[in-house]
Design a protein around this motif. Sequence first.
Motif, PDB file in Angstrom:
ATOM      1  N   ILE A   1     -28.807   5.975  70.041  1.00  0.00           N
ATOM      2  CA  ILE A   1     -27.520   6.378  69.479  1.00  0.00           C
ATOM      3  C   ILE A   1     -27.825   7.251  68.264  1.00  0.00           C
ATOM      4  N   VAL A   2     -27.196   8.417  68.219  1.00  0.00           N
ATOM      5  CA  VAL A   2     -27.443   9.391  67.153  1.00  0.00           C
ATOM      6  C   VAL A   2     -26.122   9.721  66.479  1.00  0.00           C
ATOM      7  N   ARG A   3     -26.134   9.707  65.150  1.00  0.00           N
ATOM      8  CA  ARG A   3     -24.956  10.095  64.351  1.00  0.00           C
ATOM      9  C   ARG A   3     -25.464  10.834  63.132  1.00  0.00           C
ATOM     10  N   SER A   4     -24.969  12.043  62.918  1.00  0.00           N
ATOM     11  CA  SER A   4     -25.347  12.842  61.760  1.00  0.00           C
ATOM     12  C   SER A   4     -24.079  13.327  61.070  1.00  0.00           C
ATOM     13  N   GLU A   5     -23.973  13.030  59.769  1.00  0.00           N
ATOM     14  CA  GLU A   5     -22.741  13.337  59.050  1.00  0.00           C
ATOM     15  C   GLU A   5     -23.025  13.772  57.624  1.00  0.00           C
ATOM     16  N   SER A   6     -22.256  14.747  57.170  1.00  0.00           N
ATOM     17  CA  SER A   6     -22.329  15.191  55.779  1.00  0.00           C
ATOM     18  C   SER A   6     -21.658  14.165  54.890  1.00  0.00           C
ATOM     19  N   ARG A   7     -22.210  13.958  53.703  1.00  0.00           N
ATOM     20  CA  ARG A   7     -21.598  13.015  52.761  1.00  0.00           C
ATOM     21  C   ARG A   7     -20.369  13.595  52.079  1.00  0.00           C
ATOM     22  N   ILE A   8     -20.417  14.884  51.796  1.00  0.00           N
ATOM     23  CA  ILE A   8     -19.298  15.504  51.086  1.00  0.00           C
ATOM     24  C   ILE A   8     -18.863  16.770  51.808  1.00  0.00           C
ATOM     25  N   GLY A   9     -17.664  17.237  51.485  1.00  0.00           N
ATOM     26  CA  GLY A   9     -17.167  18.483  52.037  1.00  0.00           C
ATOM     27  C   GLY A   9     -16.386  18.299  53.320  1.00  0.00           C
TER      28      GLY A   9
ATOM     29  N   ASP B   1     -12.027  12.746  61.067  1.00  0.00           N
ATOM     30  CA  ASP B   1     -11.303  13.937  61.516  1.00  0.00           C
ATOM     31  C   ASP B   1     -11.901  15.249  61.013  1.00  0.00           C
ATOM     32  N   LYS B   2     -12.806  15.185  60.023  1.00  0.00           N
ATOM     33  CA  LYS B   2     -13.412  16.404  59.490  1.00  0.00           C
ATOM     34  C   LYS B   2     -14.522  16.905  60.422  1.00  0.00           C
ATOM     35  N   PRO B   3     -14.667  18.214  60.550  1.00  0.00           N
ATOM     36  CA  PRO B   3     -15.730  18.759  61.421  1.00  0.00           C
ATOM     37  C   PRO B   3     -17.096  18.805  60.735  1.00  0.00           C
ATOM     38  N   ASN B   4     -17.534  17.661  60.199  1.00  0.00           N
ATOM     39  CA  ASN B   4     -18.830  17.608  59.519  1.00  0.00           C
ATOM     40  C   ASN B   4     -19.684  16.454  60.042  1.00  0.00           C
TER      41      ASN B   4
ATOM     42  N   SER C   1     -26.835  14.117  43.881  1.00  0.00           N
ATOM     43  CA  SER C   1     -27.809  14.465  44.916  1.00  0.00           C
ATOM     44  C   SER C   1     -28.758  13.322  45.234  1.00  0.00           C
ATOM     45  N   GLN C   2     -28.666  12.213  44.480  1.00  0.00           N
ATOM     46  CA  GLN C   2     -29.556  11.088  44.711  1.00  0.00           C
ATOM     47  C   GLN C   2     -29.132  10.326  45.955  1.00  0.00           C
ATOM     48  N   GLY C   3     -30.069   9.603  46.525  1.00  0.00           N
ATOM     49  CA  GLY C   3     -29.792   8.847  47.746  1.00  0.00           C
ATOM     50  C   GLY C   3     -28.893   7.648  47.495  1.00  0.00           C
TER      51      GLY C   3
ATOM     52  N   MET D   1     -28.639  23.934  47.860  1.00  0.00           N
ATOM     53  CA  MET D   1     -27.542  23.247  47.179  1.00  0.00           C
ATOM     54  C   MET D   1     -27.786  21.747  47.008  1.00  0.00           C
ATOM     55  N   ARG D   2     -28.836  21.215  47.634  1.00  0.00           N
ATOM     56  CA  ARG D   2     -29.212  19.811  47.523  1.00  0.00           C
ATOM     57  C   ARG D   2     -28.160  18.848  48.078  1.00  0.00           C
ATOM     58  N   PHE D   3     -27.388  19.302  49.101  1.00  0.00           N
ATOM     59  CA  PHE D   3     -26.434  18.433  49.769  1.00  0.00           C
ATOM     60  C   PHE D   3     -27.213  17.456  50.644  1.00  0.00           C
ATOM     61  N   THR D   4     -26.752  16.212  50.710  1.00  0.00           N
ATOM     62  CA  THR D   4     -27.418  15.202  51.522  1.00  0.00           C
ATOM     63  C   THR D   4     -26.537  14.812  52.694  1.00  0.00           C
TER      64      THR D   4
END
Length: 142
Positions: A109-117, A34-37, A18-20, A93-96
Amino acid sequence: MTKNSLLSISLLTLTACSQGVQKMTDRTLLPCGDKPNCVSTQDERDVHNLKPYILTEQANLNTIEQAALQLSGAKLAAKQDGYLRIECTSKIMRFTDDLELRVEGKNLIVRSESRIGYSDFGVNRKRANQLRVLLKANNIIL
Protein backbone atom coordinates in the motif's frame (compact mmCIF):
# COMPACT_ATOMS: atom_id res chain seq x y z
CA MET A 1 10.61 45.66 15.88
CA THR A 2 13.75 46.05 13.92
CA LYS A 3 14.28 44.64 10.48
CA ASN A 4 16.85 42.14 11.82
CA SER A 5 14.48 40.92 14.54
CA LEU A 6 11.73 40.28 12.00
CA LEU A 7 14.14 38.45 9.74
CA SER A 8 15.38 36.27 12.62
CA ILE A 9 11.86 35.36 13.71
CA SER A 10 10.90 34.56 10.12
CA LEU A 11 13.92 32.30 9.64
CA LEU A 12 13.28 30.47 12.92
CA THR A 13 9.65 29.93 11.95
CA LEU A 14 10.56 28.59 8.52
CA THR A 15 13.24 26.32 9.97
CA ALA A 16 10.80 24.91 12.52
CA CYS A 17 8.22 24.23 9.80
CA SER A 18 10.72 22.22 7.77
CA GLN A 19 11.53 19.84 10.64
CA GLY A 20 10.14 16.33 10.68
CA VAL A 21 7.02 15.32 12.53
CA GLN A 22 7.95 13.24 15.56
CA LYS A 23 4.68 11.31 15.79
CA MET A 24 2.18 10.69 13.01
CA THR A 25 -0.54 8.09 12.74
CA ASP A 26 -0.48 5.52 9.94
CA ARG A 27 -2.71 6.87 7.16
CA THR A 28 -2.01 4.21 4.53
CA LEU A 29 -5.54 2.81 4.59
CA LEU A 30 -7.20 6.23 4.37
CA PRO A 31 -8.22 7.80 1.07
CA CYS A 32 -6.73 11.17 0.17
CA GLY A 33 -8.54 14.37 1.05
CA ASP A 34 -10.07 16.73 -1.51
CA LYS A 35 -6.85 18.63 -2.33
CA PRO A 36 -4.83 17.47 -5.36
CA ASN A 37 -1.65 16.94 -3.32
CA CYS A 38 -1.96 13.24 -2.51
CA VAL A 39 -1.89 9.89 -4.30
CA SER A 40 -2.75 6.46 -2.91
CA THR A 41 -3.33 2.87 -3.91
CA GLN A 42 -6.35 2.99 -1.58
CA ASP A 43 -8.14 5.89 -3.32
CA GLU A 44 -10.33 5.08 -6.33
CA ARG A 45 -10.68 8.65 -7.63
CA ASP A 46 -8.63 9.18 -10.82
CA VAL A 47 -6.83 12.27 -9.53
CA HIS A 48 -5.53 10.34 -6.49
CA ASN A 49 -5.42 6.68 -7.60
CA LEU A 50 -2.25 4.65 -7.99
CA LYS A 51 -2.23 1.22 -9.64
CA PRO A 52 -1.51 -1.64 -7.20
CA TYR A 53 2.05 -2.55 -6.25
CA ILE A 54 2.19 -6.37 -6.19
CA LEU A 55 5.09 -7.74 -4.13
CA THR A 56 7.38 -10.56 -5.25
CA GLU A 57 8.31 -13.51 -3.02
CA GLN A 58 11.65 -11.93 -2.05
CA ALA A 59 10.11 -8.59 -1.00
CA ASN A 60 10.35 -7.57 2.65
CA LEU A 61 10.23 -4.35 4.62
CA ASN A 62 14.02 -3.92 4.55
CA THR A 63 14.30 -4.20 0.75
CA ILE A 64 11.36 -1.82 0.33
CA GLU A 65 13.04 0.65 2.71
CA GLN A 66 16.35 0.46 0.81
CA ALA A 67 14.60 1.25 -2.48
CA ALA A 68 12.49 4.08 -1.01
CA LEU A 69 15.53 5.76 0.53
CA GLN A 70 16.98 6.17 -2.98
CA LEU A 71 14.30 8.78 -3.73
CA SER A 72 15.35 12.42 -3.74
CA GLY A 73 15.40 14.00 -0.28
CA ALA A 74 14.23 10.78 1.43
CA LYS A 75 14.92 9.88 5.04
CA LEU A 76 13.38 7.26 7.29
CA ALA A 77 10.93 8.70 9.82
CA ALA A 78 9.17 5.57 11.14
CA LYS A 79 9.44 1.80 10.77
CA GLN A 80 7.26 -0.73 12.57
CA ASP A 81 5.16 -3.83 11.96
CA GLY A 82 5.11 -3.79 8.15
CA TYR A 83 4.88 0.02 7.98
CA LEU A 84 7.33 2.67 6.77
CA ARG A 85 7.06 6.44 6.74
CA ILE A 86 9.62 8.18 4.60
CA GLU A 87 9.94 11.97 4.72
CA CYS A 88 10.87 13.47 1.36
CA THR A 89 12.12 17.06 1.53
CA SER A 90 12.43 19.26 -1.55
CA LYS A 91 15.84 20.78 -2.23
CA ILE A 92 14.97 24.43 -2.72
CA MET A 93 11.88 25.30 -0.68
CA ARG A 94 12.42 22.53 1.91
CA PHE A 95 8.79 21.33 1.72
CA THR A 96 8.27 17.91 3.32
CA ASP A 97 5.98 15.23 1.92
CA ASP A 98 5.15 11.96 3.63
CA LEU A 99 5.53 8.70 1.72
CA GLU A 100 3.78 5.97 3.68
CA LEU A 101 4.19 2.30 2.80
CA ARG A 102 2.47 -0.75 4.31
CA VAL A 103 2.91 -4.42 3.45
CA GLU A 104 -0.49 -6.13 3.33
CA GLY A 105 -0.09 -9.73 2.18
CA LYS A 106 1.14 -9.60 -1.44
CA ASN A 107 0.33 -5.90 -1.80
CA LEU A 108 2.33 -2.81 -0.98
CA ILE A 109 0.00 0.00 0.00
CA VAL A 110 1.48 3.33 -1.09
CA ARG A 111 0.37 6.82 -0.03
CA SER A 112 2.29 10.01 -0.75
CA GLU A 113 0.99 13.37 0.43
CA SER A 114 2.20 16.93 0.84
CA ARG A 115 2.03 18.31 4.36
CA ILE A 116 1.15 21.84 3.32
CA GLY A 117 -0.37 23.62 0.34
CA TYR A 118 -3.22 22.90 -2.00
CA SER A 119 -1.58 21.49 -5.12
CA ASP A 120 1.68 19.59 -5.34
CA PHE A 121 2.01 20.09 -9.13
CA GLY A 122 2.23 16.32 -9.58
CA VAL A 123 5.23 15.80 -7.29
CA ASN A 124 3.67 12.99 -5.23
CA ARG A 125 2.54 11.04 -8.32
CA LYS A 126 6.01 11.46 -9.82
CA ARG A 127 7.56 10.17 -6.57
CA ALA A 128 5.21 7.17 -6.53
CA ASN A 129 6.15 6.39 -10.14
CA GLN A 130 9.87 6.70 -9.31
CA LEU A 131 9.34 4.34 -6.39
CA ARG A 132 7.61 1.85 -8.72
CA VAL A 133 10.63 1.94 -11.07
CA LEU A 134 13.07 1.40 -8.17
CA LEU A 135 11.02 -1.46 -6.73
CA LYS A 136 10.76 -3.17 -10.14
CA ALA A 137 14.47 -2.72 -10.81
CA ASN A 138 15.23 -4.44 -7.49
CA ASN A 139 12.71 -7.26 -8.16
CA ILE A 140 10.58 -6.20 -5.18
CA ILE A 141 7.35 -5.78 -7.14
CA LEU A 142 6.00 -7.43 -10.29
